[in-house]
Design a protein around this motif. Sequence first.
Motif, mmCIF file in Angstrom:
data_model
loop_
_atom_site.group_PDB
_atom_site.id
_atom_site.type_symbol
_atom_site.label_atom_id
_atom_site.label_comp_id
_atom_site.label_asym_id
_atom_site.label_seq_id
_atom_site.Cartn_x
_atom_site.Cartn_y
_atom_site.Cartn_z
ATOM 1 N N UNK A 1 -11.667 -0.930 8.116
ATOM 2 C CA UNK A 1 -12.353 0.120 7.370
ATOM 3 C C UNK A 1 -11.749 1.450 7.775
ATOM 4 N N UNK A 2 -11.403 2.255 6.782
ATOM 5 C CA UNK A 2 -10.851 3.585 7.009
ATOM 6 C C UNK A 2 -11.745 4.603 6.324
ATOM 7 N N UNK A 3 -12.110 5.655 7.055
ATOM 8 C CA UNK A 3 -12.985 6.710 6.542
ATOM 9 C C UNK A 3 -14.377 6.133 6.291
ATOM 10 N N UNK A 4 -15.246 6.265 7.283
ATOM 11 C CA UNK A 4 -16.566 5.645 7.206
ATOM 12 C C UNK A 4 -17.416 6.213 6.077
ATOM 13 N N UNK A 5 -17.077 7.389 5.570
ATOM 14 C CA UNK A 5 -17.819 7.959 4.452
ATOM 15 C C UNK A 5 -17.366 7.345 3.132
ATOM 16 N N UNK A 6 -16.070 7.352 2.880
ATOM 17 C CA UNK A 6 -15.533 6.772 1.644
ATOM 18 C C UNK A 6 -15.564 5.254 1.678
ATOM 19 N N UNK A 7 -15.501 4.674 2.886
ATOM 20 C CA UNK A 7 -15.548 3.227 3.071
ATOM 21 C C UNK A 7 -14.416 2.507 2.339
ATOM 22 N N UNK A 8 -13.169 2.864 2.712
ATOM 23 C CA UNK A 8 -12.040 2.090 2.213
ATOM 24 C C UNK A 8 -11.967 0.812 3.039
ATOM 25 N N UNK A 9 -12.367 -0.298 2.449
ATOM 26 C CA UNK A 9 -12.462 -1.567 3.160
ATOM 27 C C UNK A 9 -11.316 -2.483 2.745
ATOM 28 N N UNK A 10 -10.644 -3.045 3.737
ATOM 29 C CA UNK A 10 -9.532 -3.963 3.497
ATOM 30 C C UNK A 10 -9.799 -5.306 4.178
ATOM 31 N N UNK A 11 -9.278 -6.352 3.580
ATOM 32 C CA UNK A 11 -9.247 -7.669 4.211
ATOM 33 C C UNK A 11 -7.788 -7.992 4.507
ATOM 34 N N UNK A 12 -7.499 -8.319 5.756
ATOM 35 C CA UNK A 12 -6.145 -8.682 6.169
ATOM 36 C C UNK A 12 -6.102 -10.179 6.431
ATOM 37 N N UNK A 13 -5.146 -10.854 5.815
ATOM 38 C CA UNK A 13 -4.969 -12.290 6.000
ATOM 39 C C UNK A 13 -3.583 -12.541 6.575
ATOM 40 N N UNK A 14 -3.533 -13.248 7.699
ATOM 41 C CA UNK A 14 -2.244 -13.637 8.285
ATOM 42 C C UNK A 14 -1.779 -14.894 7.569
ATOM 43 N N UNK A 15 -0.742 -14.747 6.743
ATOM 44 C CA UNK A 15 -0.306 -15.856 5.894
ATOM 45 C C UNK A 15 0.726 -16.749 6.564
ATOM 46 N N UNK A 16 1.423 -16.235 7.575
ATOM 47 C CA UNK A 16 2.438 -17.043 8.230
ATOM 48 C C UNK A 16 3.244 -16.211 9.211
ATOM 49 N N UNK A 17 4.242 -16.839 9.816
ATOM 50 C CA UNK A 17 5.111 -16.159 10.780
ATOM 51 C C UNK A 17 6.572 -16.450 10.452
ATOM 52 N N UNK A 18 7.421 -15.548 10.908
ATOM 53 C CA UNK A 18 8.867 -15.738 10.836
ATOM 54 C C UNK A 18 9.434 -15.459 12.221
ATOM 55 N N UNK A 19 10.372 -16.266 12.641
ATOM 56 C CA UNK A 19 11.029 -16.074 13.931
ATOM 57 C C UNK A 19 12.405 -15.441 13.714
ATOM 58 N N UNK A 20 12.896 -14.758 14.726
ATOM 59 C CA UNK A 20 14.249 -14.198 14.702
ATOM 60 C C UNK A 20 14.473 -13.262 13.512
ATOM 61 N N UNK A 21 13.495 -12.405 13.261
ATOM 62 C CA UNK A 21 13.619 -11.430 12.180
ATOM 63 C C UNK A 21 14.446 -10.249 12.666
ATOM 64 N N UNK A 22 15.377 -9.765 11.833
ATOM 65 C CA UNK A 22 16.380 -8.805 12.307
ATOM 66 C C UNK A 22 15.953 -7.346 12.212
ATOM 67 N N UNK A 23 15.206 -6.964 11.162
ATOM 68 C CA UNK A 23 14.891 -5.553 10.961
ATOM 69 C C UNK A 23 13.896 -5.049 11.999
ATOM 70 N N UNK A 24 13.961 -3.744 12.279
ATOM 71 C CA UNK A 24 13.090 -3.167 13.304
ATOM 72 C C UNK A 24 11.970 -2.322 12.704
ATOM 73 N N UNK A 25 11.652 -2.558 11.442
ATOM 74 C CA UNK A 25 10.555 -1.820 10.824
ATOM 75 C C UNK A 25 9.793 -2.756 9.882
ATOM 76 N N UNK A 26 8.527 -2.451 9.591
ATOM 77 C CA UNK A 26 7.754 -3.280 8.654
ATOM 78 C C UNK A 26 8.411 -3.269 7.278
ATOM 79 N N UNK A 27 8.212 -4.349 6.534
ATOM 80 C CA UNK A 27 8.821 -4.486 5.215
ATOM 81 C C UNK A 27 7.759 -4.892 4.202
ATOM 82 N N UNK A 28 7.758 -4.223 3.071
ATOM 83 C CA UNK A 28 6.887 -4.600 1.971
ATOM 84 C C UNK A 28 7.522 -5.744 1.196
ATOM 85 N N UNK A 29 6.784 -6.821 0.991
ATOM 86 C CA UNK A 29 7.283 -7.965 0.233
ATOM 87 C C UNK A 29 6.808 -7.944 -1.216
ATOM 88 N N UNK A 30 5.575 -7.509 -1.429
ATOM 89 C CA UNK A 30 5.012 -7.512 -2.779
ATOM 90 C C UNK A 30 3.733 -6.677 -2.781
#
Length: 212
Positions: free
Chosen positions: A123-152
């Motif tokens: 939850x971000x901003x308790x007044x506006x109540x931006x609520x998100x659900x985060x689901x861990x869908x899987x893992x990858x090993x030996x990933x090369x990039x050093x920053x988060x990546x948007x997939x879709x």
Amino acid sequence: MKVYQVKIEMKGSEPHIWRRVLVAANTDFHELHQVIQHVFHFRDNHVYMFSLPDHNLKVTTDEETLEVYGEYLANREQIEKTLGALATPFAKEQLAKYRTEVQRPDGLFIEPYVEPGICFEYVYDFKAQWEMVLTIEGTLEDYALNHPVLLAGEGAAPPEKIGGLQDFQDFLVAYQNPDHPDHKGARQWGLQEGFTDYNSEAIQERLKVWRE
């Protein structure tokens, strides 16, 4: 480097607003918060909280929540005794809240708390109540990039100052309909606040620049 594939969905959004990202396993909760801020183009102006029921844990920058938990730890025996003796539904509910561990996000890494299949809330901003659900869908090993990546992803993110989901949906009606009496004002305000349609390239660039 090990990474998690995480789907982030905005609760109650219609049309549905979501993002799928790759996040390093050695990310702490504050960095995960930053990822969410960047993929939804928020401005990091408010407190936030992660709730992980599988671990009976809340991770937050809200000082009041942290203070209440600190008071519980300092007076645990007396609080447990008093509320336990009452044995009312309210007392039991309060005791369960007290027993939920509360931690600050900086330096608290996500890896011990997440695994494929787990879901938790943000939850971000308790007044506006931006609520998100985060689901861990899987893992990858030996990933090369050093920053988060948007997939879709789908759906334009609401401007942070809009007020809440209902306000955003009302804004979209005016913004998207040239015949709406508030269309011009919505367009001008949206431009002022940097509102845009979903733009994967812009999100990708924000994530990359943030980690450089």
